[in-house]
Design a protein around this motif. Structure first.
Motif, PDB file in Angstrom:
ATOM      1  N   ASP A 105       0.609  -4.904  10.098  1.00  0.00           N
ATOM      2  CA  ASP A 105      -0.167  -4.351   8.985  1.00  0.00           C
ATOM      3  C   ASP A 105       0.746  -3.816   7.887  1.00  0.00           C
ATOM      4  N   PHE A 106       0.198  -3.732   6.697  1.00  0.00           N
ATOM      5  CA  PHE A 106       0.954  -3.137   5.596  1.00  0.00           C
ATOM      6  C   PHE A 106       1.066  -1.634   5.785  1.00  0.00           C
ATOM      7  N   LEU A 107       2.099  -1.054   5.197  1.00  0.00           N
ATOM      8  CA  LEU A 107       2.347   0.381   5.337  1.00  0.00           C
ATOM      9  C   LEU A 107       1.147   1.158   4.805  1.00  0.00           C
ATOM     10  N   PRO A 108       0.678   2.120   5.559  1.00  0.00           N
ATOM     11  CA  PRO A 108      -0.573   2.794   5.210  1.00  0.00           C
ATOM     12  C   PRO A 108      -0.530   3.504   3.851  1.00  0.00           C
ATOM     13  N   GLY A 109       0.645   3.994   3.448  1.00  0.00           N
ATOM     14  CA  GLY A 109       0.701   4.731   2.183  1.00  0.00           C
ATOM     15  C   GLY A 109       0.850   3.851   0.958  1.00  0.00           C
ATOM     16  N   LEU A 110       0.967   2.564   1.165  1.00  0.00           N
ATOM     17  CA  LEU A 110       1.233   1.651   0.052  1.00  0.00           C
ATOM     18  C   LEU A 110      -0.020   1.428  -0.800  1.00  0.00           C
ATOM     19  N   ASP A 111       0.152   1.522  -2.108  1.00  0.00           N
ATOM     20  CA  ASP A 111      -0.943   1.232  -3.041  1.00  0.00           C
ATOM     21  C   ASP A 111      -1.086  -0.291  -3.169  1.00  0.00           C
ATOM     22  N   ARG A 112      -2.112  -0.828  -2.542  1.00  0.00           N
ATOM     23  CA  ARG A 112      -2.296  -2.287  -2.578  1.00  0.00           C
ATOM     24  C   ARG A 112      -3.362  -2.715  -3.572  1.00  0.00           C
ATOM     25  N   SER A 113      -3.822  -1.776  -4.400  1.00  0.00           N
ATOM     26  CA  SER A 113      -4.956  -2.075  -5.274  1.00  0.00           C
ATOM     27  C   SER A 113      -4.641  -3.182  -6.280  1.00  0.00           C
ATOM     28  N   ARG A 114      -3.347  -3.358  -6.605  1.00  0.00           N
ATOM     29  CA  ARG A 114      -3.014  -4.371  -7.612  1.00  0.00           C
ATOM     30  C   ARG A 114      -2.507  -5.677  -6.999  1.00  0.00           C
ATOM     31  N   VAL A 115      -2.462  -5.756  -5.674  1.00  0.00           N
ATOM     32  CA  VAL A 115      -1.963  -6.969  -5.022  1.00  0.00           C
ATOM     33  C   VAL A 115      -3.040  -8.056  -5.093  1.00  0.00           C
ATOM     34  N   GLU A 116      -2.724  -9.130  -5.821  1.00  0.00           N
ATOM     35  CA  GLU A 116      -3.734 -10.179  -6.028  1.00  0.00           C
ATOM     36  C   GLU A 116      -3.745 -11.220  -4.921  1.00  0.00           C
ATOM     37  N   ARG A 117      -2.583 -11.477  -4.329  1.00  0.00           N
ATOM     38  CA  ARG A 117      -2.531 -12.463  -3.249  1.00  0.00           C
ATOM     39  C   ARG A 117      -1.455 -12.058  -2.253  1.00  0.00           C
ATOM     40  N   VAL A 118      -1.710 -12.367  -0.991  1.00  0.00           N
ATOM     41  CA  VAL A 118      -0.729 -12.139   0.073  1.00  0.00           C
ATOM     42  C   VAL A 118      -0.293 -13.505   0.593  1.00  0.00           C
ATOM     43  N   PHE A 119       1.015 -13.718   0.684  1.00  0.00           N
ATOM     44  CA  PHE A 119       1.552 -14.976   1.203  1.00  0.00           C
ATOM     45  C   PHE A 119       2.186 -14.709   2.565  1.00  0.00           C
ATOM     46  N   GLN A 120       1.594 -15.298   3.584  1.00  0.00           N
ATOM     47  CA  GLN A 120       2.091 -15.076   4.946  1.00  0.00           C
ATOM     48  C   GLN A 120       3.155 -16.107   5.272  1.00  0.00           C
ATOM     49  N   LYS A 121       4.091 -15.695   6.113  1.00  0.00           N
ATOM     50  CA  LYS A 121       5.221 -16.568   6.456  1.00  0.00           C
ATOM     51  C   LYS A 121       5.636 -16.321   7.885  1.00  0.00           C
ATOM     52  N   LYS A 140       8.774 -26.364   4.434  1.00  0.00           N
ATOM     53  CA  LYS A 140       7.384 -26.078   4.034  1.00  0.00           C
ATOM     54  C   LYS A 140       7.337 -24.919   3.049  1.00  0.00           C
ATOM     55  N   ALA A 141       6.505 -25.066   2.037  1.00  0.00           N
ATOM     56  CA  ALA A 141       6.311 -23.997   1.056  1.00  0.00           C
ATOM     57  C   ALA A 141       5.119 -23.134   1.466  1.00  0.00           C
ATOM     58  N   THR A 142       5.191 -21.862   1.094  1.00  0.00           N
ATOM     59  CA  THR A 142       4.062 -20.961   1.389  1.00  0.00           C
ATOM     60  C   THR A 142       2.960 -21.059   0.330  1.00  0.00           C
ATOM     61  N   GLY A 143       3.324 -21.625  -0.830  1.00  0.00           N
ATOM     62  CA  GLY A 143       2.386 -21.667  -1.951  1.00  0.00           C
ATOM     63  C   GLY A 143       2.701 -20.630  -3.019  1.00  0.00           C
ATOM     64  N   LEU A 144       3.602 -19.702  -2.707  1.00  0.00           N
ATOM     65  CA  LEU A 144       3.935 -18.636  -3.664  1.00  0.00           C
ATOM     66  C   LEU A 144       4.529 -19.199  -4.963  1.00  0.00           C
ATOM     67  N   GLY A 145       5.443 -20.148  -4.840  1.00  0.00           N
ATOM     68  CA  GLY A 145       6.083 -20.716  -6.034  1.00  0.00           C
ATOM     69  C   GLY A 145       5.073 -21.376  -6.956  1.00  0.00           C
ATOM     70  N   GLU A 146       4.226 -22.204  -6.376  1.00  0.00           N
ATOM     71  CA  GLU A 146       3.208 -22.892  -7.174  1.00  0.00           C
ATOM     72  C   GLU A 146       2.245 -21.900  -7.803  1.00  0.00           C
ATOM     73  N   TYR A 147       1.911 -20.870  -7.035  1.00  0.00           N
ATOM     74  CA  TYR A 147       0.977 -19.854  -7.536  1.00  0.00           C
ATOM     75  C   TYR A 147       1.564 -19.159  -8.766  1.00  0.00           C
ATOM     76  N   LEU A 148       2.822 -18.735  -8.650  1.00  0.00           N
ATOM     77  CA  LEU A 148       3.455 -18.030  -9.770  1.00  0.00           C
ATOM     78  C   LEU A 148       3.580 -18.947 -10.981  1.00  0.00           C
ATOM     79  N   LYS A 149       4.002 -20.185 -10.759  1.00  0.00           N
ATOM     80  CA  LYS A 149       4.136 -21.138 -11.879  1.00  0.00           C
ATOM     81  C   LYS A 149       2.771 -21.380 -12.521  1.00  0.00           C
TER      82      LYS A 149
END
Ligand code: VGL
Ligand code: ZN
Length: 218
Positions: A105-121, A140-149
């Motif tokens: 899990d993500f760190l409980p104190g982390l502000d994730r409100s602005r995270v638009e996508r999570v890329f798992q690896k 294999k690509a995770t899709g992060l590169g294509e997403y950002l481009k």
């Protein structure tokens, strides 16, 4: 257009976790401050202009229990040993970030409100994946590169855990994909399996063209 990549801000990588990075918990406050309009300046910005992130994404280490990067899955081996895994040198780790467990899990104190996508690896049991873009064999690509481009991103800012593994390879792959890459050094912590690994990782990033900055850069 810029993007902030939060690398593996997960429970297993902070003190008390399975693969604890010394001081890893300290990056949460720095990250939250940056997300709230912190003090790093954008490339080309005037000295008084604060950096605003146009897009925030996150990576997540997300292993099946039978992952081959776990020492426990190699009888007679211990964490820290290096083996050959599919033709690549592989550091063996304690069992960590197993899919669906609290350690992943993500760190409980982390502000994730602005995270638009999570890329798992790291989902393929046969190959590790330090970079948020590609597995360690660059197959294999995770899709992060294509997403950002696809979103028109030219500049990426990288922070998180761990400096000498996932942060390093995420930043280097971002350079390889043609992004302007900025490492927010004080928002990262490393493993330092051998003393000096973190400093060497930062130097390797710098040598590859990564701009090494601080969250309080003036
Ligand atoms: C990481 C080792 C194993 C990291 C992930 O996030 O840096 N390190 N898995
Ligand atoms: Zn891992």
């Amino acid at each position: 257009m810029n993007a902030l990549i939060l690398v593996d801000l997960q429970n297993d990588f902070v003190p008390g976790g399975a693969l604890a990075v010394p001081g890893g918990d300290a990056v949460v406050a720095v990250t939250n401050r940056l997300l709230a309009g912190g003090a790093v300046r954008a490339r080309g910005a005037s000295p008084t202009e604060r950096l605003r992130f146009d897009l925030v994404v996150s990576t997540q280490d997300w292993h099946p229990a039978d992952h081959k990067s776990f020492a426990a899955n190699h009888p007679g081996r211990s964490p820290g040993d290096v083996i050959d895994l599919g033709g690549l040198p592989q550091v063996l780790w304690p069992v960590h970030c197993v899919q669906g467990t609290p350690g992943a899990d993500f760190l409980p104190g982390l502000d994730r409100s602005r995270v638009e996508r999570v890329f798992q690896k790291g989902t393929d049991p046969a190959v590790d994946s330090y970079s948020g873009f590609f597995d360690n064999g660059q197959r294999k690509a995770t899709g992060l590169g294509e997403y950002l481009k696809g979103r028109g991103v030219t500049d990426v800012y990288v922070l998180g855990l761990a400096t000498d593994y996932c942060v390093k390879f995420t930043a280097l792959d971002a350079i390889g994909l043609g992004f302007h890459v900025h490492l927010i050094e004080d928002a990262c912590r490393g493993v330092n399996l051998r003393p000096g690994d973190v400093a060497a990782a930062v130097e390797a990033m710098r040598a590859a063209g990564v701009a090494v900055i601080r969250s309080d850069a003036q």
